[in-house]
Design a protein around this motif. Structure first.
Motif, PDB file in Angstrom:
ATOM      1  N   ASN A 179       0.865  -0.950  -0.107  1.00  0.00           N
ATOM      2  CA  ASN A 179       0.324  -0.082   0.006  1.00  0.00           C
ATOM      3  C   ASN A 179       1.098   1.108  -0.394  1.00  0.00           C
ATOM      4  N   LEU A 180       1.529   1.246   0.794  1.00  0.00           N
ATOM      5  CA  LEU A 180       2.755   2.559   0.756  1.00  0.00           C
ATOM      6  C   LEU A 180       3.300   3.124  -0.509  1.00  0.00           C
ATOM      7  N   TYR A 181       4.013   2.051  -1.133  1.00  0.00           N
ATOM      8  CA  TYR A 181       5.082   2.308  -2.486  1.00  0.00           C
ATOM      9  C   TYR A 181       3.870   2.967  -3.205  1.00  0.00           C
ATOM     10  N   ARG A 182       2.440   2.720  -2.888  1.00  0.00           N
ATOM     11  CA  ARG A 182       1.517   3.295  -4.765  1.00  0.00           C
ATOM     12  C   ARG A 182       1.615   4.674  -3.898  1.00  0.00           C
ATOM     13  N   THR A 183       1.659   4.917  -2.772  1.00  0.00           N
ATOM     14  CA  THR A 183       2.257   6.495  -2.871  1.00  0.00           C
ATOM     15  C   THR A 183       2.697   7.514  -3.517  1.00  0.00           C
ATOM     16  N   GLY A 184       2.488   8.658  -4.486  1.00  0.00           N
ATOM     17  CA  GLY A 184       2.292   9.533  -5.369  1.00  0.00           C
ATOM     18  C   GLY A 184       2.204  10.874  -4.853  1.00  0.00           C
ATOM     19  N   VAL A 185       3.371  11.356  -5.959  1.00  0.00           N
ATOM     20  CA  VAL A 185       3.246  12.658  -5.288  1.00  0.00           C
ATOM     21  C   VAL A 185       3.014  13.850  -7.076  1.00  0.00           C
TER      22      VAL A 185
ATOM     23  N   ILE B 226       0.381  15.217  -1.554  1.00  0.00           N
ATOM     24  CA  ILE B 226       0.805  13.730  -2.243  1.00  0.00           C
ATOM     25  C   ILE B 226      -0.602  12.455  -2.233  1.00  0.00           C
ATOM     26  N   THR B 227      -0.595  11.342  -2.643  1.00  0.00           N
ATOM     27  CA  THR B 227      -1.836  10.995  -2.748  1.00  0.00           C
ATOM     28  C   THR B 227      -0.904   9.578  -2.022  1.00  0.00           C
ATOM     29  N   PRO B 228      -1.075   9.865  -0.790  1.00  0.00           N
ATOM     30  CA  PRO B 228      -1.460   7.633  -0.613  1.00  0.00           C
ATOM     31  C   PRO B 228      -2.721   7.405  -0.535  1.00  0.00           C
ATOM     32  N   ASP B 229      -2.597   6.158   0.469  1.00  0.00           N
ATOM     33  CA  ASP B 229      -3.567   5.597  -0.410  1.00  0.00           C
ATOM     34  C   ASP B 229      -4.329   5.431   1.420  1.00  0.00           C
ATOM     35  N   THR B 230      -5.390   6.564   1.256  1.00  0.00           N
ATOM     36  CA  THR B 230      -5.743   6.759   2.648  1.00  0.00           C
ATOM     37  C   THR B 230      -7.041   5.764   2.945  1.00  0.00           C
ATOM     38  N   SER B 231      -6.905   5.668   2.884  1.00  0.00           N
ATOM     39  CA  SER B 231      -7.508   3.919   3.435  1.00  0.00           C
ATOM     40  C   SER B 231      -6.849   3.093   4.592  1.00  0.00           C
ATOM     41  N   VAL B 232      -5.619   3.456   4.438  1.00  0.00           N
ATOM     42  CA  VAL B 232      -4.765   2.611   5.313  1.00  0.00           C
ATOM     43  C   VAL B 232      -3.699   3.639   6.586  1.00  0.00           C
ATOM     44  N   PHE B 233      -3.048   4.620   5.422  1.00  0.00           N
ATOM     45  CA  PHE B 233      -2.808   6.046   6.181  1.00  0.00           C
ATOM     46  C   PHE B 233      -3.370   7.280   6.440  1.00  0.00           C
ATOM     47  N   SER B 234      -3.199   8.010   7.434  1.00  0.00           N
ATOM     48  CA  SER B 234      -3.694   8.983   7.637  1.00  0.00           C
ATOM     49  C   SER B 234      -2.489  10.152   8.059  1.00  0.00           C
ATOM     50  N   CYS B 235      -2.645  11.512   7.124  1.00  0.00           N
ATOM     51  CA  CYS B 235      -1.583  12.096   7.529  1.00  0.00           C
ATOM     52  C   CYS B 235      -1.838  13.224   7.455  1.00  0.00           C
ATOM     53  N   SER B 236      -0.941  14.231   8.661  1.00  0.00           N
ATOM     54  CA  SER B 236      -0.683  15.545   9.218  1.00  0.00           C
ATOM     55  C   SER B 236      -0.560  16.754   8.096  1.00  0.00           C
TER      56      SER B 236
ATOM     57  N   GLN C 189      14.058  24.567  -4.098  1.00  0.00           N
ATOM     58  CA  GLN C 189      13.677  24.479  -2.907  1.00  0.00           C
ATOM     59  C   GLN C 189      13.984  23.076  -2.590  1.00  0.00           C
ATOM     60  N   THR C 190      13.438  22.371  -1.194  1.00  0.00           N
ATOM     61  CA  THR C 190      13.449  21.333  -0.299  1.00  0.00           C
ATOM     62  C   THR C 190      12.407  22.477   0.556  1.00  0.00           C
ATOM     63  N   ILE C 191      11.295  21.427  -0.704  1.00  0.00           N
ATOM     64  CA  ILE C 191      10.172  21.673   1.074  1.00  0.00           C
ATOM     65  C   ILE C 191      10.344  20.869   2.253  1.00  0.00           C
ATOM     66  N   SER C 192       8.898  21.941   3.198  1.00  0.00           N
ATOM     67  CA  SER C 192       9.171  20.743   4.216  1.00  0.00           C
ATOM     68  C   SER C 192       8.766  19.177   3.906  1.00  0.00           C
ATOM     69  N   GLU C 193       8.857  18.103   5.099  1.00  0.00           N
ATOM     70  CA  GLU C 193       8.560  16.931   5.011  1.00  0.00           C
ATOM     71  C   GLU C 193       6.885  16.590   4.923  1.00  0.00           C
ATOM     72  N   PHE C 194       6.439  15.470   4.648  1.00  0.00           N
ATOM     73  CA  PHE C 194       5.511  14.562   4.906  1.00  0.00           C
ATOM     74  C   PHE C 194       5.679  13.643   5.768  1.00  0.00           C
TER      75      PHE C 194
END
Length: 680
Positions: free
Chosen positions: A487-493, A535-545, A558-563
């Motif tokens: 699931n996590l390896y399907r995360t897109g940006v 970012i487009t994680p699998d929101t059925s599995v992950f919750s993000c800040s 630029q280097t931007i803040s981490e997700f």
């Protein structure tokens, strides 16, 4: 010796006759094979010559980076005497000579590109494509075309169609049923397919597709069907609330260069009727919110350019055309105000024959080449949204696409479908249609001829190239058990410019934290880039800040803040507030926590307590209150030292409250004392 009359065999004369017959047959096969090889080589050379001509026409059209006004435009395209500016090109199948002719024609330049070569037998051959260029300031991007209905539009490369010549003859057989809009297809057996505006003798041949129909070696038509015209279709809507005086016949649909656009509607009996300058009514929606008609533009394979609207007798700055999808949440599908829709693909070359490294310029940016439509392409595909336009009226300076919805233009009552405001226009493309999104849309001939390749996206609108590219780089951290790796390896940006502008470079893993390192290309048109990274994680599995970071006026890398994201099953946390209770005078009454699903417990002997917050995502923080009270009014609650947080306290007699703000998951220790009203 006895003669055996039953013996079998061939005499020498019979053998010689058979050999002679076989030799003649094999000679014919050899000649035919040679003709096929020569014909194939000649066709490939002709295709390569046509691609060279179109490439130069494309270069000439992309003048917007070089000139800023009409004077510079005229200097760049100085008239020639006949064909001039000769250049030589070593092709795969021949050595080609390319020349160009430029002639002034009123407000435009008449352009002709000629490519000549010698075929395998030493005979000279040539192809010529013609076009027309007119200067148009980029400042007019939000307006309709400034020319009148019969005037020129900005031209692009022609593709493989030519403007038609001549009329329908009495001996011609025109297929009027194939297109369904009262245009006809004419195949005279000479290899060309013609588009007509009717099937009667004297009707015009409006467009010709050269060499679209296969001929055999004798020059006769085979049974194979002809390669058809490209067709792009949609509707032209008139917003009656803001354009009540405009009739369907007042609005023309025009495509750049060699093209023909047919306007039509269905009358009360269901028959097709042509929209012309005398047409005052066509279709109208149920509540009369929109008048509309249908259109189809016919083009040749390889075409790329614009399709837009022009008004009879000129326009005012109050005339605006809306397009795009008012129901989409994706910013790259937002509604726009523009006079035309651009159709184009973007291809790139490689540095060598290994086709692994993309060709870049001195700044390290990928060099993109415009590429046109595939032969016989039909847009939209079956079931797809039409390539519609909505003519409306707004203020002279109103060019923000959001006005198409906020002013109600695209969300009238009649635009509501299935309870969705604007549903009538769901999926409608905005002012740039990227051909790369489907490989079947792109001209394969050009890709093969030049060895180009494409991605499945366009990083920007190539008709309006940016001044500079910048890179935003960052990290997405996902906390999860290895069970969730798939699931996590399907995360897109992606960025707000669209899908495909971000690259997932690599992953790392530390304990149970998986980190995705990525880069996103952003494009600056001179005033900095404004948009977001999402970012487009699998929101059925992950919750993000957060799923999105917004930016304004970015003018450099630029280097931007981490997700930060966590798995819902293993990434939950709570805050526990616990401590000892000292009862010097009186007893504790109640201890509660502000979370509705939180809980507080007191030990049976009243010497300690523990409160637990509601569960929350561990990457987030918790805020809330713990309330204490003494059993009797004459007693008081005293708060001791707090370990693990810095709260705010409010003591009021028998009650006390501790407030916590943005604390992390974990345990906080707070001791309390229940005493008399002088204890604290």
């Amino acid at each position: 010796m006895k003669n055996n009359k039953n013996s079998f065999g061939f005499s020498l004369i019979e053998v010689l006759i058979a050999v002679a017959i076989l030799s003649v047959g094999l000679l014919g096969v050899a000649v035919f094979q040679g003709e096929l090889i020569n014909s194939s080589a000649e066709n490939k050379a002709r295709a390569e010559a046509l691609a060279l001509a179109q490439a130069r026409m494309e270069e000439m059209r992309n003048y917007t980076d070089t000139v800023s006004d009409v004077s510079e435009f005229n200097t760049l395209f100085t008239a020639t005497t006949g064909f001039a500016n000769t250049s030589s090109h070593n092709g795969v199948h021949a050595v080609f000579s390319r020349q160009e002719s430029i002639a002034q024609a009123s407000e435009t330049k008449q352009i002709a590109i000629k490519v000549s070569w010698e075929n395998g037998t030493g005979v000279s051959e040539e192809v010529i494509i013609q076009s027309e260029l007119g200067f148009k300031s980029p400042a007019l991007v939000g307006e309709l075309d400034d020319y009148d209905a019969n005037g020129p539009m900005v031209r692009s490369a022609t593709g493989r169609a030519e403007l038609g010549e001549g009329e329908v003859l009495a001996t011609d057989s025109v297929d009027l049923a194939a297109n369904g809009d009262l245009t006809g297809l004419l195949d005279r057996g000479d290899g060309d397919l013609r588009l007509t505006n009717g099937d009667q003798t004297g009707d015009d041949v409006v467009l010709t597709l050269k060499d679209a129909c296969e001929l055999d070696t004798n020059g006769d038509r085979t049974d194979l069907p002809c390669t058809g015209f490209v067709e792009i279709s949609g509707r032209v809507y008139i917003d009656t609330a803001t354009q009540s005086k405009v009739a369907p016949g007042d609005i023309y649909v025009k495509a750049s260069d060699a093209a023909y656009c047919q306007r039509y509607y269905y009358d009360g009996s269901g028959k097709v009727a042509v929209v012309d300058s005398e047409t005052t009514s066509a279709h109208i929606t149920a509540n009369s919110d929109y008048k509309y008609y249908e259109y189809t533009c016919y083009l040749g394979g390889g075409w790329h350019g614009n399709i837009g609207l022009v008004l009879e007798g000129g326009i005012s700055r109050n005339d605006k055309v809306c397009m795009g999808d008012p129901t989409s949440v994706n910013p790259w599908e937002d509604t726009e105000i523009a006079g035309r829709r651009v159709y184009r693909g973007m291809a790139y070359d490689f540095t060598d024959d290994t086709n692994t490294t993309k060709l870049r310029d001195a700044n390290g940016d990928i060099i993109y080449y415009s590429i046109g439509v595939a032969d016989a392409l039909i847009l939209p595909p079956e079931g797809g949204a039409g390539h519609d336009f909505i003519l409306s009226g707004m203020g002279p300076g109103d060019n923000d696409g959001d006005l198409c919805t906020s002013e109600g233009i695209m969300v009238r009552t009649d635009a509501t479908v299935g309870g969705i405001p604007g549903g009538l226009f769901t999926g409608m493309p905005n002012d740039f249609f990227c051909l790369n999104t489907n490989s079947a849309y792109v001209d394969q001939l050009k890709l093969d001829t030049f060895g180009y390749a494409i991605d499945n996206f366009c990083p920007f609108d190539p008709s309006d190239p940016p001044s500079e590219r910048h890179i935003l780089q960052g990290v997405v951290n996902l906390t999860a058990d290895s069970f969730w790796e798939d699931n996590l390896y399907r995360t897109g940006v992606n960025t707000s410019d669209g899908l495909g502008n971000c690259r997932r470079n690599y992953w790392t893993k530390t304990d149970n934290v998986y980190s995705l390192y990525y880069e996103c290309d952003i494009y600056d048109w001179g005033n900095g880039w404004t948009g977001f990274v999402q970012i487009t994680p699998d929101t059925s599995v992950f919750s993000c800040s957060t799923l999105k970071q917004n930016f304004a006026d970015v003018t450099g890398d630029q280097t931007i803040s981490e997700f930060n994201c966590a798995n819902d099953d293993t990434g939950k946390g709570t805050v526990t507030i616990k401590g000892n209770i000292t009862q010097t005078a009186g007893n504790v009454g109640a201890i509660t926590i502000s979370d509705a699903s939180g809980s507080c417990l007191t030990s049976s002997d009243g010497s300690s307590y523990s409160c637990t917050s509601a569960e929350f995502d561990s990457v987030l923080q918790w805020s809330g209150d713990v309330m204490y009270s003494a059993a009797k009014n004459k007693n008081q609650v005293c708060i001791g030292a707090v370990s693990g947080a810095t709260p705010t306290t409010n003591i009021s007699g028998k009650s006390a409250t501790i407030g916590f703000t943005n604390v992390n998951s974990g345990t906080i220790y707070v001791d309390i004392t229940i005493g008399d009203n002088k204890s604290c």
